[in-house]
Design a protein around this motif. Structure first.
Motif, mmCIF file in Angstrom:
data_model
loop_
_atom_site.group_PDB
_atom_site.id
_atom_site.type_symbol
_atom_site.label_atom_id
_atom_site.label_comp_id
_atom_site.label_asym_id
_atom_site.label_seq_id
_atom_site.Cartn_x
_atom_site.Cartn_y
_atom_site.Cartn_z
ATOM 1 N N ALA A 70 -7.120 -6.483 -7.362
ATOM 2 C CA ALA A 70 -6.776 -7.902 -7.294
ATOM 3 C C ALA A 70 -7.794 -8.720 -8.094
ATOM 4 O O ALA A 70 -7.432 -9.646 -8.829
ATOM 5 N N SER A 108 -6.941 -8.511 -11.782
ATOM 6 C CA SER A 108 -5.858 -9.369 -12.282
ATOM 7 C C SER A 108 -6.279 -10.831 -12.250
ATOM 8 O O SER A 108 -5.920 -11.607 -13.139
ATOM 9 N N ALA A 155 -8.247 -14.466 -6.484
ATOM 10 C CA ALA A 155 -7.199 -13.448 -6.407
ATOM 11 C C ALA A 155 -7.519 -12.438 -5.296
ATOM 12 O O ALA A 155 -6.633 -12.041 -4.531
ATOM 13 N N GLY A 156 -8.795 -12.051 -5.192
ATOM 14 C CA GLY A 156 -9.186 -11.112 -4.143
ATOM 15 C C GLY A 156 -8.902 -11.669 -2.764
ATOM 16 O O GLY A 156 -8.308 -11.001 -1.909
ATOM 17 N N VAL A 212 -5.066 -11.854 -1.987
ATOM 18 C CA VAL A 212 -4.495 -10.559 -1.606
ATOM 19 C C VAL A 212 -4.943 -10.164 -0.197
ATOM 20 O O VAL A 212 -4.147 -9.684 0.612
ATOM 21 N N PHE A 236 0.268 -4.787 -2.277
ATOM 22 C CA PHE A 236 -0.330 -5.852 -3.090
ATOM 23 C C PHE A 236 -1.258 -5.288 -4.157
ATOM 24 O O PHE A 236 -1.442 -5.883 -5.221
ATOM 25 N N CYS A 237 -1.850 -4.126 -3.864
ATOM 26 C CA CYS A 237 -2.716 -3.464 -4.840
ATOM 27 C C CYS A 237 -1.934 -3.112 -6.092
ATOM 28 O O CYS A 237 -2.336 -3.417 -7.219
ATOM 29 N N SER A 259 -0.821 -6.269 -8.009
ATOM 30 C CA SER A 259 -1.859 -6.958 -8.777
ATOM 31 C C SER A 259 -2.386 -6.088 -9.913
ATOM 32 O O SER A 259 -2.756 -6.604 -10.965
#
Lengths: 290, 245
Positions: free
Chosen positions: A53, A56, A79-80, A83, A105-106, A109
């Protein structure tokens, strides 16, 4: 080549090597204990998902703002966190377990990150930031890494008891009216922060390595949380030092060299460690037979 | 006598599928009640309802001014990570959570109390051992020591004596009876009917609905137990089908 030339000279002679070493030290202090909690919670793969995440997020920020240190750090951090929050929310609102939603989600992303990187793939700066440039750590990133380490240690000192209980016996914490959800959030924030710090030095894909490997190693040598945390910081730093020397003398990429040294320590500990290793199990069996 | 928990037509369950229906009755303050019934009859679900982890799907469940932190709850062992690297002493000290919380330091007195609790459950020399080195029985003793420190007026035990050796079981039963003597309210899910008959004044028999509730002498009769077992076999026949409502 004498010992001085092999072990010290690179750091004495070159400023970039000294910076890299300081970055490794700071990263080890923060990532070591956070990694121990991550491994104890059986959330190693969640850390992996979060690192994708961050990738991305940083890549998106690069598209929008160009090669800006602040934007990319912030992008990765946001982003981290997003997620982490989304996965937690999905796990709470649906019957799906948290590891499954994190994995989902991993992949999303990671695909997003790779898509963005591939459209700008020829850009050397972007590749450096995404895959790590510990030998070119500048003042700004060094400041960020050291600040994250400091904040992490302070947060661990303040919330240590809560974080450990939340990890070990969450049912008890809930039943005693402890703030389980807040602690979980604090913990995930620390993981993301350390990943963002790590990606400046090691790249988003390698940052998780300095968190997970030393923590996994320390499980083979100690059986008390504080000891595990100290040991894993020490192993992380030692891997950083040896890895930097390797990369200097053999002209190898520094990030992977550091992680591979930690990986070597992991394999050795798995075989010879004092707790639960192959050697320990063998000795135990012999004692029982005797 | 005042009631600690009063239930009025309470239905509890997961995902809108009821596990136990239409319970009405109350647990009196200072009572010692055994909950018995076949597997899957909703005993654990009832405890989760009492502690407030599950909201009733239907009916009213009153805790009469009790806070969640006034209730000590011992879940079945599977919910705790026994391989976690923590010492026996640190684990027991968690029983002081209500006073130490997240931030306050553990006082000398609190440490001494923890030592006494370990002594009371027969774990004197284990304080520096890692929790992972304890046997199942020793671990259960440790959980009881922690509950002693919690010092709660209400204690809920979910199969506290399952899968442990008879000596540990006997020792820990004494601890439970001691708590009863101190006037605490105790609800325990149990399997050993002989133990219930000998030591527990009140019994609640459930089999996804109330079969009987009252003095153990009157409740634990062949007729009630047979009915509970029949109810159990009826669900087994329907096990593959979706629940009725």
């Amino acid at each position: 080549m004498d010992l001085y030339a092999a072990l010290l000279q690179p750091f004495v002679e070159f400023g970039f090597m000294r910076r890299a070493l300081v970055a490794c030290l700071a990263l080890s202090l923060g990532s070591g204990p956070v990694g121990v909690l991550l491994v104890l919670r059986r959330m190693s793969l969640v850390g992996d998902a979060l690192s994708h995440a961050v990738l991305s997020g940083a890549a998106t920020a690069f598209m929008i703002a160009g090669l800006s240190f602040v934007a990319m750090s912030l992008g990765g951090f946001i982003a981290g966190l997003v997620v982490a929050m989304l996965s937690g929310a999905v796990a709470r609102m649906t019957p799906q377990r948290e590891d499954a939603s994190f994995a989902a989600f991993c992949v999303i992303s990671l695909a997003l990150g790779v898509l963005i990187v591939s459209t700008h793939g020829s850009n050397i700066d972007l590749m450096h930031v995404l895959f790590g440039t510990i030998l070119a750590v500048d003042d700004a990133s060094l400041l960020l890494i050291v600040s994250v380490a400091t904040l992490t240690l302070i947060m661990l000192a303040v919330f240590g008891r809560g974080l450990i209980v939340e990890c070990f016996d969450p049912g008890f914490l809930r039943a005693s009216g402890g703030p389980g959800a807040i602690l979980h959030f604090v913990f995930l924030t620390l993981v993301v922060l350390n990943l963002v710090a790590g990606f400046h030095a090691l790249g988003t894909l390698m940052a998780i390595g300095l968190m997970i490997l030393p923590a996994a190693v320390s499980r083979f040598w100690a059986h008390e949380v504080a000891m595990l945390a100290a040991l894993s910081s020490l192993i992380a730093f030692a891997s950083g030092y040896v890895g930097l020397l390797f990369s200097y003398h053999a002209n190898l990429a520094s990030g992977p060299a550091i992680i591979l040294v930690a990986g070597g320590v992991y394999i050795a500990s798995f075989a010879f460690g004092s707790h639960g290793s192959l050697r320990a199990q063998f000795l135990m069996r012999r004692r029982l037979e005797a | 006598m005042t009631a600690v928990f009063s239930l009025q037509d309470v239905t509890l369950g997961y995902d809108r599928h009821p596990a136990v229906h239409h319970l009405t009755g109350s647990f009196a303050s200072g009572s010692l009640t055994a909950v018995v019934g076949p597997n899957g009859s909703g005993k654990s679900t009832l405890l989760k309802g009492l502690i407030g982890r599950l909201a009733p799907l239907d009916g009213r469940l009153e805790r009469n001014g009790l806070h969640q932190r006034d209730i000590a709850y011992l879940p079945q062992q599977a919910e705790i990570d026994r391989s976690f690297p923590i010492s026996v002493m640190d684990m027991v000290l968690l029983g002081h959570w209500r006073t130490i919380g997240l931030f306050r330091r553990v006082t000398h007195d609190q440490r001494a109390q923890a030592g006494e609790a370990l002594h009371a459950v027969g774990l004197d020399d284990f304080d520096q051992h890692p929790v992972a080195s304890l046997s199942a029985g020793q671990f259960q003793r440790l959980l009881f020591a922690r509950m002693m420190l919690q010092n709660c007026p209400v204690i809920l035990l979910d199969e506290p004596f399952a899968a442990i050796d008879p000596r540990t079981s006997a020792d820990l039963l004494k601890v439970v009876l001691g708590w009863h003597g101190e006037g605490r309210t105790i609800v325990a899910v149990l399997h050993d009917l002989e133990q219930v008959q000998e030591s527990f004044p009140d019994t609640l028999v459930i089999a996804r609905e109330l079969i009987a509730w009252g003095a153990t002498r009157e409740v634990l009769c062949a007729e009630h137990l047979l009915r509970a077992r029949q109810m159990a076999s009826v669900w087994d026949d329907r096990a593959g089908l979706p629940p009725r409502r």
